[in-house]
Design an enzyme around this catalytic site. Structure first.
Site, PDB file in Angstrom:
ATOM      1  N   PHE A 134       0.829  -1.207   0.000  1.00  0.00           N
ATOM      2  CA  PHE A 134       0.000   0.000   0.000  1.00  0.00           C
ATOM      3  C   PHE A 134       0.869   1.266   0.000  1.00  0.00           C
ATOM      4  CE2 PHE A 134      -1.624   2.924   3.443  1.00  0.00           C
ATOM      5  CZ  PHE A 134      -2.313   3.756   2.579  1.00  0.00           C
ATOM      6  N   ASN A 147       8.423  -9.259  -2.118  1.00  0.00           N
ATOM      7  CA  ASN A 147       8.214 -10.708  -2.297  1.00  0.00           C
ATOM      8  C   ASN A 147       6.718 -11.055  -2.302  1.00  0.00           C
ATOM      9  OD1 ASN A 147       7.470 -10.436   0.348  1.00  0.00           O
ATOM     10  ND2 ASN A 147       8.671 -12.149   1.109  1.00  0.00           N
ATOM     11  N   GLY A 203       1.714  -7.694  -0.364  1.00  0.00           N
ATOM     12  CA  GLY A 203       1.475  -6.717  -1.431  1.00  0.00           C
ATOM     13  C   GLY A 203       0.893  -7.391  -2.659  1.00  0.00           C
ATOM     14  N   LEU A 207      10.573  -0.235   3.394  1.00  0.00           N
ATOM     15  CA  LEU A 207       9.163  -0.343   3.806  1.00  0.00           C
ATOM     16  C   LEU A 207       8.706  -1.796   3.881  1.00  0.00           C
ATOM     17  CD1 LEU A 207       9.351   2.647   2.475  1.00  0.00           C
ATOM     18  CD2 LEU A 207       6.894   2.444   2.283  1.00  0.00           C
ATOM     19  N   TYR A 227       5.414  -7.901  15.613  1.00  0.00           N
ATOM     20  CA  TYR A 227       5.498  -6.650  14.842  1.00  0.00           C
ATOM     21  C   TYR A 227       6.069  -5.530  15.716  1.00  0.00           C
ATOM     22  CZ  TYR A 227       3.877  -2.781  11.832  1.00  0.00           C
ATOM     23  OH  TYR A 227       3.809  -1.662  11.035  1.00  0.00           O
ATOM     24  N   LYS A 242       9.766  -4.160  15.202  1.00  0.00           N
ATOM     25  CA  LYS A 242      10.041  -2.786  14.768  1.00  0.00           C
ATOM     26  C   LYS A 242      10.944  -2.065  15.768  1.00  0.00           C
ATOM     27  CE  LYS A 242       7.724  -2.216  10.863  1.00  0.00           C
ATOM     28  NZ  LYS A 242       8.295  -1.651   9.634  1.00  0.00           N
ATOM     29  N   THR A 257      -2.036   5.083   8.578  1.00  0.00           N
ATOM     30  CA  THR A 257      -2.150   5.752   7.280  1.00  0.00           C
ATOM     31  C   THR A 257      -3.134   4.977   6.410  1.00  0.00           C
ATOM     32  OG1 THR A 257       0.143   6.433   7.513  1.00  0.00           O
ATOM     33  CG2 THR A 257      -0.784   6.562   5.304  1.00  0.00           C
TER      34      THR A 257
HETATM   35  P1  NAD Z   1       1.735  -3.526   3.221  1.00  0.00           P
HETATM   36  O1  NAD Z   1       1.588  -4.823   3.920  1.00  0.00           O
HETATM   37  O2  NAD Z   1       0.664  -3.057   2.311  1.00  0.00           O
HETATM   38  O3  NAD Z   1       3.111  -3.485   2.424  1.00  0.00           O
HETATM   39  C1  NAD Z   1       4.280  -4.131   2.851  1.00  0.00           C
HETATM   40  C2  NAD Z   1       4.982  -4.673   1.625  1.00  0.00           C
HETATM   41  O4  NAD Z   1       6.198  -5.335   2.034  1.00  0.00           O
HETATM   42  C3  NAD Z   1       4.145  -5.741   0.898  1.00  0.00           C
HETATM   43  O5  NAD Z   1       4.112  -5.477  -0.484  1.00  0.00           O
HETATM   44  C4  NAD Z   1       4.861  -7.054   1.204  1.00  0.00           C
HETATM   45  O6  NAD Z   1       4.674  -8.024   0.209  1.00  0.00           O
HETATM   46  C5  NAD Z   1       6.293  -6.577   1.348  1.00  0.00           C
HETATM   47  N1  NAD Z   1       7.116  -7.480   2.172  1.00  0.00           N
HETATM   48  C6  NAD Z   1       6.815  -7.988   3.400  1.00  0.00           C
HETATM   49  N2  NAD Z   1       7.832  -8.754   3.842  1.00  0.00           N
HETATM   50  C7  NAD Z   1       8.774  -8.733   2.870  1.00  0.00           C
HETATM   51  C8  NAD Z   1      10.047  -9.338   2.741  1.00  0.00           C
HETATM   52  N3  NAD Z   1      10.560 -10.123   3.704  1.00  0.00           N
HETATM   53  N4  NAD Z   1      10.761  -9.110   1.611  1.00  0.00           N
HETATM   54  C9  NAD Z   1      10.270  -8.325   0.619  1.00  0.00           C
HETATM   55  N5  NAD Z   1       9.055  -7.715   0.703  1.00  0.00           N
HETATM   56  C10 NAD Z   1       8.325  -7.922   1.816  1.00  0.00           C
HETATM   57  O7  NAD Z   1       2.005  -2.438   4.381  1.00  0.00           O
HETATM   58  P2  NAD Z   1       2.071  -0.853   4.264  1.00  0.00           P
HETATM   59  O8  NAD Z   1       0.911  -0.284   4.970  1.00  0.00           O
HETATM   60  O9  NAD Z   1       2.347  -0.441   2.882  1.00  0.00           O
HETATM   61  O10 NAD Z   1       3.346  -0.569   5.181  1.00  0.00           O
HETATM   62  C11 NAD Z   1       4.632  -0.304   4.634  1.00  0.00           C
HETATM   63  C12 NAD Z   1       5.613  -0.059   5.764  1.00  0.00           C
HETATM   64  O11 NAD Z   1       5.193   1.063   6.537  1.00  0.00           O
HETATM   65  C13 NAD Z   1       5.741  -1.227   6.726  1.00  0.00           C
HETATM   66  O12 NAD Z   1       7.087  -1.396   7.101  1.00  0.00           O
HETATM   67  C14 NAD Z   1       4.918  -0.816   7.913  1.00  0.00           C
HETATM   68  O13 NAD Z   1       5.389  -1.379   9.095  1.00  0.00           O
HETATM   69  C15 NAD Z   1       5.090   0.694   7.896  1.00  0.00           C
HETATM   70  N6  NAD Z   1       3.940   1.353   8.535  1.00  0.00           N
HETATM   71  C16 NAD Z   1       2.743   1.447   7.891  1.00  0.00           C
HETATM   72  C17 NAD Z   1       1.665   2.039   8.537  1.00  0.00           C
HETATM   73  C18 NAD Z   1       0.314   2.185   7.873  1.00  0.00           C
HETATM   74  O14 NAD Z   1      -0.594   2.700   8.516  1.00  0.00           O
HETATM   75  N7  NAD Z   1       0.141   1.810   6.633  1.00  0.00           N
HETATM   76  C19 NAD Z   1       1.820   2.544   9.831  1.00  0.00           C
HETATM   77  C20 NAD Z   1       3.053   2.390  10.460  1.00  0.00           C
HETATM   78  C21 NAD Z   1       4.111   1.820   9.807  1.00  0.00           C
END
Ligand code: NAD
Length: 329
Positions: free
Chosen positions: A22, A43, A47, A84, A156, A160, A186
């Site tokens: 996302f 991977n 996603g 990310l 998690y 983190k 977000t």
């Molecule tokens: P998401 O789950 O939509 O995206 C995470 C992406 O990382 C996915 O496409 C997934 O396939 C990929 N991924 C996971 N493990 C992997 C690995 N070992 N190797 C390669 N790719 C991998 O989550 P998001 O909301 O887009 O969040 C992105 C980042 O922002 C994350 O690190 C999350 O912790 C951080 N974050 C997001 C939010 C939020 O509200 N969206 C809030 C705090 C922190």
């Protein structure tokens, strides 16, 4: 004659891990719009390739299918890294908690090693979950948090926290140029309806004319940041001199879950013409924080950044995306 100043930013090659997620896919679009080249890594654990489909013919975008728990190949000419990659929704990060911890620790270490060997800047995305169920409200960066290390969210939250500690250790021991963003809740287009996060779940239910399900009594609070505010915040942090410590990136507006549910029901009904749905209440989740709101004094000061999209506008844009998605499938 007036001096002509070239205000165009230098064109960089930027590595974005989690690019199919996302936030990652929205960040990739943002960086390409800024004129940079991007290598996306993912991977597809949580996603979707659909989030990158529109970039298939964009020569400035390359994609590498890779699990960051394994060392990365030698990527030539990379100037910056945004890390990310990590499943962010409880539904995904609790499916394989050991892997979540490995992604947080080993994955971040692999990227820090890359940054170290290439002497380039790395921005790591941490989370407001490092504050746990906070006893200080709103949460400033100097608050150390109240996290349960032995529960279903620990993979998690503690993952983190360990990743932040690793960034600190690489900065101190190896001089790596780090930035840490503590992102708060977000939302926006490309957040999957099925991944259990509150905004997308509420919208999906309301559009399907199903009751919205609130876990708990609806009185706990959250702050909701629209995705374009977040990507701008991450970009500002990457470009800033602030390597001293983490920076909160979130919207300080605070809403109860009940208020979010009622607002979503109103806006969906208004936009779709469907009758308003009701709310049902389920037992509260284990270790779910009661309040959450960022103190963004530091971000305002060191980045000159603050969110600009009000919840109602962001919700409208997100609902529009959901409606478009359901029409195109
Ligand atoms: P998401 O789950 O939509 O995206 C995470 C992406 O990382 C996915 O496409 C997934 O396939 C990929 N991924 C996971 N493990 C992997 C690995 N070992 N190797 C390669 N790719 C991998 O989550 P998001 O909301 O887009 O969040 C992105 C980042 O922002 C994350 O690190 C999350 O912790 C951080 N974050 C997001 C939010 C939020 O509200 N969206 C809030 C705090 C922190």
């Amino acid at each position: 004659m007036p001096k002509i100043v070239d205000t165009k930013e230098p064109e960089l090659k930027i590595l974005v891990t989690g690019a199919a997620g996302f936030l990652g896919s929205n960040l990739v679009d943002f960086l390409l719009e800024k004129g940079h080249n991007v290598i996306g890594v993912d991977n597809f654990q949580s996603g979707s390739s659909q989030n990158l489909d529109h970039l298939k013919n964009d020569a400035r975008f390359e994609f590498l299918s890779h699990n960051i728990q394994d060392a990365l190949p030698d990527l030539v000419g990379v100037h910056q890294i945004y890390n990310l990659a990590c499943p962010a929704s409880p539904v995904h990060y609790q499916k394989d908690p050991v892997s979540t911890l490995n992604t947080c620790f080993l994955g971040t270490q692999n990227l820090l090693e890359l940054a170290r060997s290439k002497r380039i800047r790395i921005l790591h995305t941490s989370t407001s979950e490092v504050y746990g169920d906070p006893s200080i409200h709103p949460q400033p960066e100097h608050y150390w948090g109240n996290v349960n290390s032995f529960g279903p969210r620990a993979c998690y939250d503690e993952g983190k926290r360990a990743a932040e500690a690793l960034c600190y250790a690489y900065r101190e021991q190896h001089g790596v140029d780090i930035r840490i963003a503590r992102i708060f809740n977000t939302y926006g287009p490309r957040m999957r309806p099925s991944d259990g996060r509150v905004v997308s779940s509420f919208i999906a239910s309301a559009l399907a004319s199903e009751d919205l399900k609130i876990t708990g009594d609806g009185k706990s609070t959250r702050s909701f940041q629209y995705v374009t505010d977040c990507t701008q915040g991450l970009y500002s942090l990457m470009g800033s001199d602030h390597s001293q410590g983490p920076v909160n990136i979130g919207n300080p507006g605070e809403f109860t879950i009940q208020q979010l549910a009622e607002l979503t029901i109103d806006v969906v009904s208004h936009m779709s013409g469907h009758p308003k749905v009701s709310i049902t209440y389920l037992p509260p989740l284990v270790d779910d924080p009661v309040v959450r709101r960022p103190d963004i004094t530091l971000a305002r000061k060191v980045l000159g950044w603050e969110p600009v999209v009000p919840l109602q506008d962001g919700l409208r844009r997100t609902i529009e995306w959901h409606i478009d998605q359901s029409r195109s499938h």
